[in-house]
Each structure stands twice: as structure tokens, then as C-alpha cells.
Design an enzyme around this catalytic site. Sequence first.
Site, short mmCIF file in Angstrom:
data_model
loop_
_atom_site.label_atom_id
_atom_site.label_comp_id
_atom_site.label_asym_id
_atom_site.label_seq_id
_atom_site.Cartn_x
_atom_site.Cartn_y
_atom_site.Cartn_z
N ASP A 13 22.32 -42.59 37.36
CA ASP A 13 23.32 -42.30 36.38
C ASP A 13 22.89 -42.07 35.14
OD1 ASP A 13 25.19 -42.98 38.43
OD2 ASP A 13 24.82 -45.23 38.07
N LYS A 16 22.46 -36.69 35.20
CA LYS A 16 21.90 -35.65 36.02
C LYS A 16 23.25 -34.15 36.17
CE LYS A 16 20.85 -38.33 39.34
NZ LYS A 16 20.90 -39.44 38.70
N ALA A 39 25.46 -40.63 45.69
CA ALA A 39 25.36 -40.19 44.44
C ALA A 39 26.87 -39.94 43.59
CB ALA A 39 24.78 -38.91 44.27
N GLY A 40 26.71 -39.89 42.44
CA GLY A 40 28.12 -39.71 41.53
C GLY A 40 27.92 -38.76 40.63
N HIS A 41 28.10 -37.63 40.45
CA HIS A 41 27.81 -36.72 39.41
C HIS A 41 28.84 -36.15 38.49
CE1 HIS A 41 23.39 -36.04 41.27
NE2 HIS A 41 23.64 -37.28 41.12
N THR A 129 25.97 -48.79 48.01
CA THR A 129 27.12 -48.18 47.74
C THR A 129 27.96 -48.23 49.33
OG1 THR A 129 26.39 -46.01 48.50
CG2 THR A 129 26.24 -46.58 46.23
N GLN A 223 20.14 -40.06 42.51
CA GLN A 223 19.49 -41.38 42.23
C GLN A 223 18.39 -41.39 41.25
OE1 GLN A 223 19.80 -40.85 45.99
NE2 GLN A 223 21.76 -41.34 45.29
N THR A 298 30.20 -44.06 39.06
CA THR A 298 31.17 -43.14 39.41
C THR A 298 31.78 -43.35 41.02
OG1 THR A 298 29.77 -41.77 38.11
CG2 THR A 298 31.30 -40.63 39.73
N VAL A 299 30.61 -44.03 41.82
CA VAL A 299 31.11 -43.96 43.26
C VAL A 299 32.04 -45.21 43.69
CG1 VAL A 299 30.09 -44.12 45.62
CG2 VAL A 299 29.17 -42.65 44.00
N THR A 300 31.42 -46.49 43.09
CA THR A 300 32.09 -47.70 43.51
C THR A 300 32.69 -48.42 42.35
OG1 THR A 300 30.02 -48.64 42.70
CG2 THR A 300 29.91 -48.27 45.15
N SER A 412 20.89 -34.79 25.02
CA SER A 412 22.39 -34.65 25.14
C SER A 412 23.02 -35.76 24.38
CB SER A 412 22.59 -35.05 26.70
OG SER A 412 24.15 -35.19 26.96
P1 GDP Z 1 24.31 -38.82 37.16
O1 GDP Z 1 24.42 -39.59 38.34
O2 GDP Z 1 22.85 -38.75 36.73
O3 GDP Z 1 24.80 -37.55 37.10
O4 GDP Z 1 25.20 -39.72 35.87
P2 GDP Z 1 26.63 -40.29 35.98
O5 GDP Z 1 27.64 -38.72 36.01
O6 GDP Z 1 26.88 -41.12 37.18
O7 GDP Z 1 26.74 -41.02 34.85
C1 GDP Z 1 26.55 -40.42 33.37
C2 GDP Z 1 27.81 -40.57 32.73
O8 GDP Z 1 27.53 -40.38 31.46
C3 GDP Z 1 28.99 -39.70 33.07
O9 GDP Z 1 30.15 -40.29 32.78
C4 GDP Z 1 28.71 -38.47 31.91
O10 GDP Z 1 29.75 -37.63 31.78
C5 GDP Z 1 28.31 -39.23 30.77
N1 GDP Z 1 27.30 -38.32 29.97
C6 GDP Z 1 26.36 -37.66 30.34
N2 GDP Z 1 25.53 -37.23 28.95
C7 GDP Z 1 26.24 -37.92 28.14
C8 GDP Z 1 25.77 -38.07 26.66
O11 GDP Z 1 24.85 -37.31 25.97
N3 GDP Z 1 26.80 -38.96 26.18
C9 GDP Z 1 27.51 -39.56 26.50
N4 GDP Z 1 28.20 -40.53 25.78
N5 GDP Z 1 27.97 -39.73 27.81
C10 GDP Z 1 27.14 -38.67 28.49
P1 IMO Z 2 23.04 -40.97 41.25
O1 IMO Z 2 22.88 -39.65 41.77
C1 IMO Z 2 22.86 -45.27 40.60
C2 IMO Z 2 21.97 -47.68 44.32
C3 IMO Z 2 22.99 -48.68 44.67
C4 IMO Z 2 22.08 -49.64 45.47
C5 IMO Z 2 20.67 -48.83 45.87
C6 IMO Z 2 21.03 -48.71 47.29
O2 IMO Z 2 24.92 -41.04 40.73
O3 IMO Z 2 22.30 -41.46 39.95
P2 IMO Z 2 22.27 -46.93 48.81
O4 IMO Z 2 23.94 -46.91 48.89
O5 IMO Z 2 21.70 -45.85 48.16
O6 IMO Z 2 21.59 -47.43 49.89
O7 IMO Z 2 22.21 -48.35 47.68
O8 IMO Z 2 20.89 -47.55 45.10
N1 IMO Z 2 22.42 -46.25 44.19
C7 IMO Z 2 22.41 -45.60 43.07
N2 IMO Z 2 22.73 -46.10 41.59
N3 IMO Z 2 23.17 -43.85 40.74
C8 IMO Z 2 22.93 -43.43 42.00
O9 IMO Z 2 23.31 -42.20 42.36
C9 IMO Z 2 22.96 -44.38 43.13
N4 IMO Z 2 22.71 -44.11 44.56
C10 IMO Z 2 22.50 -45.38 44.91
O10 IMO Z 2 23.81 -49.10 43.58
O11 IMO Z 2 21.33 -50.41 44.20
MG MG Z 3 25.83 -41.06 39.04
#
Ligand code: GDP
Ligand code: IMO
Ligand code: MG
Length: 429
Positions: A13, A16, A39-41, A129, A223, A298-300, A412
Site C-alpha cells: 500500500d 504502487k 493486492a489493492g492498487h 486477506t 505487496q 483497499t481490499v478488506t 508523489s
Molecule cells: P498500492 O497497493 O501500493 O497500490 O497502494 P494503495 O492504492 O493500496 O494505497 C495507497 C493510497 O494512497 C491510495 O488510496 C492512493 O490513492 C493514495 N496515494 C498514493 N500516492 C499518494 C500521495 O502521494 N499522497 C496521498 N495523500 N495519497 C496518495
Molecule cells: P498491495 O499490492 C498490504 C498482507 C495481509 C496479511 C499478509 C498475508 O495492495 O500493496 P495474504 O492474503 O497475502 O496471504 O495475506 O499480507 N497483504 C497486504 N498488505 N498490501 C497488500 O497488497 C497486501 N497483500 C497482502 O494483510 O498481513
Molecule cells: Mg494496496
Amino acid sequence: MANVTVIGGQWGDEGKGKIVDWLASRAQVVVRFQGGHNAGHTLVVGEQTYKLSLLPSGIVRGTLSVIGNGVVLDPWALRTEVEKLSGQGVSISPETLQIADTCPLILPFHRDLDALREDASGQGKIGTTRRGIGPAYEDKVGRRAIRVCDLAHLGELGPQLDRLCAHHDALRAGFGEPPIDRERLQRELGEIADFVLQFARPVWITLNAARSRGDRILFEGAQGVLLDVDHGTYPFVTSSNTIAGTAAGGTGLGPNAVGFVLGIVKAYTTRVGAGPFPTELDDEVGQRLGERGHEFGTVTGRKRRCGWFDAVLVRQSCAVAGVTGIALTKIDVLDGLEEIRICTGYRLRGQMLDHLPAHAADQAAVEPVYEVMKGWQESSAGARSWAQLPAQAIKYIRRIEELIHCPVALVSTSPEREDTILVRDPFAN
Ligand code: GDP
Ligand code: IMO
Ligand code: MG
């Protein structure tokens, strides 16, 4: 031609999705290489927010998107996500999406097993998750998996199902669950097969051809390094290797295709799920970071735990994953703090450490040693150039570079696609 591999530098999170989307305008192919729909992007483009779990983030721009063999694929989650994004106006067809015919499938009993184990673990929960990721990878390595290519041979599935069911029925019995309903499983696979097969390809051919043409390939990790099954905070990790090297094995390209390794790193630290977190804050500062950063999974939808930037962990992540440069995200969330702390070392039973020890009990026992910096009161939100950043924020970024032994390539400053500062072009290196 330089390729770029994006990986998470902390516990996931880090942002990415946003960075992959930003870079995708200059790539011809975007490829996922590990993980699954755990994952939750998140991508924010103008008024629209897109949340992707399984689909590569390039799909939103219409860039050729590939799901590599290293990913575990839930066919039903795929269909749901394709439908959701199509509803948001994203065009998804075999022209824009290819899935490796060798991807192992996540089946309904994998999800059941994930949840059964978590529910039975009490205090020892990993906090997964519950998507069936771990059980599906176990079956892959145990040579029992049903793969995408098997969907074209459902009539010949008998012996494979014998092996798979023998293994799972024993586990299920241990939880007091009935055996797998084979007829139902075969019927459900029959119903979903054509949907998945329209995208199925030997993607290693597509990717090697792209490489020969000189196309730019952008690898999208899921992750983060601290969730890597070898290098992370084991056993509180995911079940795949999240480091950059997996981009090669997880797609069918050689290791020299990996290119510039861009580690995505949040300007503070978050973690969702259980496990050690040395710089975690249980006070109002932690709460403030969570609120300003909208730190909900994002996922849970789970609340993410928040804490100060841990330079020890990020230095270790950059080293073990071979990070060339980092994208520092969410610097804007630190705006307005009086002081900011950075963890520069650990104390464990009176001894100083410059790295995270291997044992889970030691990881849980380390105490962070902090360096304190002055915060900044100006806003960095939405800054698109170095000159628009508060002077003290620049000092913070420069100090992080020093401590982690790795340069900053991007900064960012908001969720929005264009609120990004380019310091060093990853594609040009
Ligand atoms: P990922 O799993 O690495 O793709 O990250 P996630 O999307 O799960 O979580 C990142 C969160 O931060 C999302 O809600 C993005 O929209 C937000 N985000 C990303 N970059 C920035 C930033 O530079 N500033 C702020 N405030 N939010 C950001
Ligand atoms: P993104 O791509 C944050 C964490 C889960 C748990 C551990 C194992 O959005 O960054 P799993 O379901 O993979 O067996 O869970 O990994 N986890 C994440 N935490 N961002 C993720 O993906 C994750 N994918 C798995 O919360 O601690
Ligand atoms: Mg994420």
C-alpha cells in the site's frame, strides 16, 4: 531499452498503483508477476477512482496488460473485476489483456481454507486477506494445482482432481468440513472456462517479442518487500516473493529484463494485518497519519496501522530487492506536523542493531531509536516540481536518501495521477 520494475518497499500500500499508472503512459506493456487479488492498487484520474486487485494498472490507459505465470488467479474474481472496470468505461478485451496459460488457479476451497485457518488461529492470526492466496501457492509448489491451460481440458481433469481432493479433503476433515463437492466444482469451472480462456496465451512469447522490438516493459509488483516470504517478517508475510527478481521468473523473461528497480516507499510506515511493526504509533500522531492518509485497506477495508518512517527497514528492503531508486509517496500526509521522527536503528536487549533480526520474537522486541527533525507548516499537497516543496520537506527527503543508501527518483504529493515530481527518469537509466 530500459524496462522498469515497480515493487513495494515496505508492507504494501505504498502507492504502487498510482506510480505504475503514471509511468504506464510511456510503456508498451504492463505486467503483474506475483501475488493475486490480495493486492489493492488505487488510481485516481480526475474525477474517477479505479481500484484494481488482479488486473495490471496499465489497463486503465489501454496499455497492453499481462498477468504473468507467477500470479495466482481466481477466475471469478477476474470476471467480477473485468465487469467492474468495464462499467467504469475501461476497455478490456484480448487485445488489451493477456493471461499466462500457466497461472495456477485459486479455487473456492482455497478461500475456505484460508478463512478456516485464520479463524482457528486465535492470537496467532496472520491477518490474511482471506482470498486463498497462501493455499493456492501451496498447491502450486505441491504440484497439485489446476492451471489456466487445464480449463481447455476439463474432460481430462479426473486424475488431477483425485490428487487435489485427496489432499484437501484430509485438511477439511481436520476442520470438521465436508469433502469438496467435485461435481459442483467441475460445473463451476465449466461455466467460467471460456471467459478466462479468451485471454489465455503463452505470454512469455508476447513478452519476449516485445523485448526484441525494443518495447518498454513495466513490471507491477504487489505487496512489499517486508511481506516477502523469504525476506519479510516471517511468518507474518504473504506467500510469494515480492522482490524485483520475481519479475523475471514470474513472467518468462530473463533476469536482465528487470531493468530499473523502482521501490515505492511511503514517507511514513503502514501495515495492515498482524505482525511486528517497530515504529507503530498508538497515539494521536498515529491516528492523524491514518486520517490524513486515508489509511484503510483497499481490499478488506481494514484500518491500516500507522507509524514513523523506518529507515532501517527501508534500507534493508532496498538492499535485498536490488532497488535502483525510490518513489517517495504521501509526503503531503506529513504536512503540518511540529516534528517528525525517523527510525535510524534498533535496540534489542541493550544491544544496537542496524538491521531487522530474523527471529519473530526478536522482531517484536526491537525498540526503535529515533532521530528527530523539524516538520513543516506549508502545504506540499499537489506539488508538481521540486521548487513547490517546502524547504523542510526537501531536507526530510534528502535525509531519507542518506539513511537508506538509495536515491529518490520520484516524489508523489497527492493521490492524483499528475501530482508527481520526476527527479530521475527510471526509463532513461
Ligand atoms: P498500492 O497497493 O501500493 O497500490 O497502494 P494503495 O492504492 O493500496 O494505497 C495507497 C493510497 O494512497 C491510495 O488510496 C492512493 O490513492 C493514495 N496515494 C498514493 N500516492 C499518494 C500521495 O502521494 N499522497 C496521498 N495523500 N495519497 C496518495
Ligand atoms: P498491495 O499490492 C498490504 C498482507 C495481509 C496479511 C499478509 C498475508 O495492495 O500493496 P495474504 O492474503 O497475502 O496471504 O495475506 O499480507 N497483504 C497486504 N498488505 N498490501 C497488500 O497488497 C497486501 N497483500 C497482502 O494483510 O498481513
Ligand atoms: Mg494496496
